[in-house]
Design an enzyme around this catalytic site. Structure first.
Site, mmCIF file in Angstrom:
data_model
loop_
_atom_site.group_PDB
_atom_site.id
_atom_site.type_symbol
_atom_site.label_atom_id
_atom_site.label_comp_id
_atom_site.label_asym_id
_atom_site.label_seq_id
_atom_site.Cartn_x
_atom_site.Cartn_y
_atom_site.Cartn_z
ATOM 1 C CE LYS A 57 -156.539 12.205 113.194
ATOM 2 N NZ LYS A 57 -155.383 11.478 112.649
ATOM 3 C CG PHE A 97 -152.241 14.091 95.357
ATOM 4 C CD1 PHE A 97 -151.540 13.414 94.376
ATOM 5 C CD2 PHE A 97 -151.973 15.451 95.543
ATOM 6 C CE1 PHE A 97 -150.583 14.055 93.594
ATOM 7 C CE2 PHE A 97 -151.022 16.095 94.776
ATOM 8 C CZ PHE A 97 -150.324 15.402 93.793
ATOM 9 C CG ASP A 102 -145.134 12.420 103.262
ATOM 10 O OD1 ASP A 102 -144.278 13.291 103.012
ATOM 11 O OD2 ASP A 102 -145.302 11.941 104.393
ATOM 12 C CG ASP A 106 -141.205 10.769 104.418
ATOM 13 O OD1 ASP A 106 -140.314 11.412 103.831
ATOM 14 O OD2 ASP A 106 -142.135 11.310 105.052
ATOM 15 C CG ASP A 173 -140.186 17.271 105.365
ATOM 16 O OD1 ASP A 173 -139.387 17.411 106.322
ATOM 17 O OD2 ASP A 173 -141.017 16.352 105.319
ATOM 18 C CE LYS A 198 -144.671 16.786 104.773
ATOM 19 N NZ LYS A 198 -143.607 15.941 105.333
ATOM 20 C CG ASP A 251 -148.409 14.856 112.746
ATOM 21 O OD1 ASP A 251 -149.340 14.216 113.272
ATOM 22 O OD2 ASP A 251 -147.906 14.545 111.658
ATOM 23 C CG ASP A 252 -142.831 17.514 113.713
ATOM 24 O OD1 ASP A 252 -143.327 16.807 112.808
ATOM 25 O OD2 ASP A 252 -142.314 18.633 113.510
#
Length: 365
Positions: A57, A97, A102, A106, A173, A198, A251-252
């Protein structure tokens, strides 16, 4: 390509920003080729940049440009725009990056509506080295465009410190969400710290701090309008870091409530055992029976277990609780913003912060 000094940037904000990407992309490709590496490596590096950097975005990068314009109180000259946009794209490279790494950690599936980079055929774990190359691009750009500026070292330190803080957040995290051990009694301990380290520093404080350095905002100054001493960077942090924590909670929530079409990825926080705003809020509201379901189902790579967790989220009214949380935090941050004096000159302005807050308030993707 015309000389940079003769380039005029026009069109929409996004179009102008992308014009600068075309310039710095070529600078990076030329620098990489100048190392006399084989053509297949050059092609790989080009794909790495094109796949990972420009597809988002661009909110973080554009915020650098927007903040510079707010501080200066006028439209930017072409030379000023170039410098602001280079810093903005440096933030986008930093974002790329982080995201490449990430997604590997994940084991995510999609990002920005396409396969996560590590899942692209032939890439795999090479993506880790490609992430290093993306990060190194930042320091080439800073040296090329800012080496002679008095704030050059400040830029370097700011990027290094931000990377360190974000890495700390990623560590928290990961440690809060081990794949082989789910213990919901511990999961709530670090949510605010994770969000702070984070997300807040690189997504919210970094773009504004870069704009402040580019505009040479003094670290401390006396307000023309109120006479108070303003610790500019401390004030910026006091507002932008809470905005970042709000953004992470948002976001969560979208990871749970949003569709892949909305958010550009498949939500994985539940199966990844993430210490998210959603699980923290659900744990605080769950009955003994609901808590037992969460204990047995959260962090399991099993669609049925994930569905059971989502059913508990719905049953405890997570959507309604998020709505209440959003209004409360929005009001609290607005109060902080209103305390910022608006002074003429290269100083902080309320609009820097309201622009950030308005961009994310009630966002759906």
């Amino acid at each position: 390509m015309p000389p940079i000094s003769n380039t005029t940037y026009n069109g929409s904000d996004r179009d102008r920003f992308n014009q600068v990407f075309t310039i710095i992309r070529q600078e990076l490709l030329d620098e990489f080729a100048a190392q006399n590496v084989p053509e297949d490596a050059q092609n790989w590096y080009r794909r790495n940049i094109d796949y990972n950097v420009p597809g988002g975005k661009l909110n973080r990068g554009l915020s650098v440009v927007d903040s510079v314009q707010v501080i200066k109180g006028r439209a930017l000259s072409d030379a000023e725009y170039l410098k602001a946009a280079v810093l903005g794209w440096s933030v986008e490279f930093l974002q790329a990056f982080f995201l490449v790494l990430d997604d590997v950690m994940d084991r995510s599936l999609t990002r920005r509506g396409q396969l996560c980079y590590y899942r692209v055929p032939e890439v795999g774990t090479i993506s880790i080295n490609d992430a290093v190359l993306i990060e190194s691009s930042i320091y080439f750009l800073l040296k090329k465009h800012f080496r002679s500026e008095p704030y050059y070292v400040d830029l370097l330190e700011l990027f290094h410190e931000t990377t360190s803080k974000t890495g700390t957040g990623q560590l928290l995290d990961l440690l809060s969400a081990p794949e082989d051990s789910v213990d919901l009694s511990k999961i709530s301990l670090e949510f605010e710290q994770i969000a702070l380290y984070k997300t807040s520093y690189y997504s919210f404080y970094l773009p504004v701090a870069l704009a402040m350095l580019l505009c040479e905002v003094p670290p401390t100054y006396e307000s023309n309008s109120t006479g108070q001493q303003i610790e500019a960077y401390a004030v910026a942090q006091s507002i932008l870091l809470p905005i970042g924590q709000y953004f992470q909670a948002q976001d969560d929530f979208l990871d749970f409530a949003g569709t892949p079409e909305q958010i550009g990825k498949v939500g994985t926080d539940i199966v990844d055992n993430k210490c998210s705003w959603c699980i923290n809020t659900a744990l605080a509201a769950a009955s003994a029976e609901q808590r037992a379901i969460l204990d047995a189902s959260y962090g399991r790579r099993d669609p049925d277990a994930e569905a059971r967790v989502k059913a508990v989220f719905e049953a405890v009214g997570l959507r309604e609780k998020y709505g209440v949380y959003e209004e409360e935090v929005y009001a609290r941050i607005n109060t902080l913003i209103q305390a910022v004096p608006d002074d003429e000159g290269p100083y902080l302005k309320k609009k820097i912060f309201t622009d950030f807050l308005d961009k994310i308030y009630k966002r759906q993707k």
